[in-house]
Scaffold this active site. Sequence first.
Site, short mmCIF file in Angstrom:
data_model
loop_
_atom_site.label_atom_id
_atom_site.label_comp_id
_atom_site.label_asym_id
_atom_site.label_seq_id
_atom_site.Cartn_x
_atom_site.Cartn_y
_atom_site.Cartn_z
N ASP A 30 0.85 -1.19 0.00
CA ASP A 30 0.00 0.00 0.00
C ASP A 30 0.89 1.25 0.00
OD1 ASP A 30 -1.84 2.02 0.53
OD2 ASP A 30 -2.03 1.49 2.66
N ASN A 32 -0.27 4.54 -0.56
CA ASN A 32 -0.89 5.81 -0.14
C ASN A 32 -1.45 5.79 1.27
OD1 ASN A 32 -3.22 4.32 -0.40
ND2 ASN A 32 -4.06 5.48 -2.13
N ASP A 34 -3.98 4.04 2.67
CA ASP A 34 -5.41 3.85 2.94
C ASP A 34 -5.75 2.43 3.40
OD1 ASP A 34 -5.11 2.42 0.60
OD2 ASP A 34 -6.67 3.48 -0.52
N ASP A 38 -2.00 -1.19 -3.80
CA ASP A 38 -2.24 -0.42 -5.01
C ASP A 38 -1.08 -0.61 -5.99
OD1 ASP A 38 -0.22 1.33 -3.90
OD2 ASP A 38 -1.82 2.31 -2.75
N ASP A 211 -9.88 -15.81 -16.26
CA ASP A 211 -10.74 -16.24 -15.16
C ASP A 211 -11.93 -17.03 -15.71
OD1 ASP A 211 -11.53 -15.96 -12.28
OD2 ASP A 211 -13.24 -14.92 -13.16
N GLU A 276 -7.68 -20.54 -16.35
CA GLU A 276 -8.22 -21.10 -15.13
C GLU A 276 -9.41 -21.94 -15.57
OE1 GLU A 276 -10.59 -20.06 -11.01
OE2 GLU A 276 -11.00 -19.07 -12.90
#
Length: 545
Positions: A30, A32, A34, A38, A211, A276
Amino acid sequence: MTQNTPRTTDDATWWRSAVVYQVYVRSFADANGDGIGDLRGITQRLPYLRDLGVDALWLTPFYTSPQIDGGYDVADYRDVDPIFGNLDDFDTMIGQAHSLGLRVIVDLVPNHTSSAHPWFTAALAAGPGSAERERYLFRDGRGADGELPPNDWESIFGGPAWTRVADGQWYLHLFDPAQPDLNWRHPEVRAEFEEILRFWLDRGVDGFRIDVAHGMIKEEGLPDVGFGMLIDGRRQSSMLGSGRLPYFDQDEVHDIYRAWRPILDSYPGGRMAVAEAWAETPQRLARYIGPDELQQAFSFDFLDATWEAGSFRKVIDTALAEATIVGAPTTWVLSNHDKQRHVTRYGDGEVGLRRARAAALLMLALPGCTYLYQGEELGLPEVLDLPDELRQDPSFLRTGESRDGCRVPLPWEGTEPPYGFGPAGCDKSWLPAPASWAQLSVAAQTGVAGSTLELYRSALRIRRAHPGLAGSDDPVRWLDAAPGVLAFSRRATPDAPELVCVVNISAAPAPVGGYGPVLLASAPPTEVDGEIALPVDAAAWFERE
């Protein structure tokens, strides 16, 4: 720590023997503060992946999404969700990855969209019989007033696979109601995803993980399955990988991949796709792979193998036989974002960790491509005691089953949660890490002889350099071994040194004195009754001429 040197990035067949590291974006790093991982966090940590020794990273969905199912409910396939950054952040990340010799694979979710996708909101507004609804699978219900679902299909997340809308029609969702299934017999759907492929290929992605690759085509007429939770107490999803369902693995799905392959091949540098896919037989799974379809399909049988020599031997033999038939490399995986971490599957605690370390050496000694799930190189176990109110897996609300325990953010450094997941001074993470993870962090294991992180770094360095492990198609030669012990060798050429892998899954130390010098071991061999022996639940690599 010895830095692993990245491979060159101009090899068009790089994927045949690559080690790919799965990044669960919201749980990796992370930037930033929060509490959610990201793209800039990934960029900051790319040197870690280079030094680990992987060849590529696979990113779970980072597209615009309501995040009902961790981003697998996509509202805009051509943009980045603001919680993860923006397209400039993506471009920076992929540019940095390529400069470090790392390739980037992104998740593509073609079976369904988000219910917030503009197509679906238009379909709801347009009403029955409209062109907008033809992009999805809307149907009238059964019963006197259409009050019953159109058929008996079940959601993978539990409950019926149909939801009724205000005008009385029903729409199909094989997963959450927020994930309506697309109608892949509609030419507009096919054309849209071909353009989505080109959009990301133009931005430099090296491949796609597809997916639910087996799910886009449904059997004509949408016939009943004939069994299910409301009929006889069996979940239809229990048939995945062992039987055929009318909504999975239909023959027509291969037409889609035959249209996608020329797109991939039209770009330089070995662009690829991995499926997958679940199929009832190895032969049907093999159909997804080939010169006119996809390059790879995950070997989930290896992921589901139990801690028994016979179970691993059967899965390995079957997978290698399939690879020979289709002329494509086998793809190995021990854990992913949908499966309980293998430290816990193999017994948890010290026993589970010993076995997980041994399984890693087994997997990395096999020919083909290997996928690692973030945190397995740290020996992370499943987090089993997450508070229910913090769980975000949509299947938890419908079945009580949750995948959140394998998605807890990575521990990077420090002695208190969230262990450097965010910037200095940040104490946020979207799921809490346990106190026991302080000793498992990247910083705590870096440079520590015998740590799981250094075991992986050493294994990946040897795998890249040793001639016995460098090829994707070199045969596996099984060696005579005691019951409960797996032993095999690999040799690229007759005059090259041979690498021998031994895994002791028996109840007693296994003699290994005749295999040559030890290159690497998950637990060091010891002397037992005058013989060199490999401990129980351990694996080792040896080299002999």
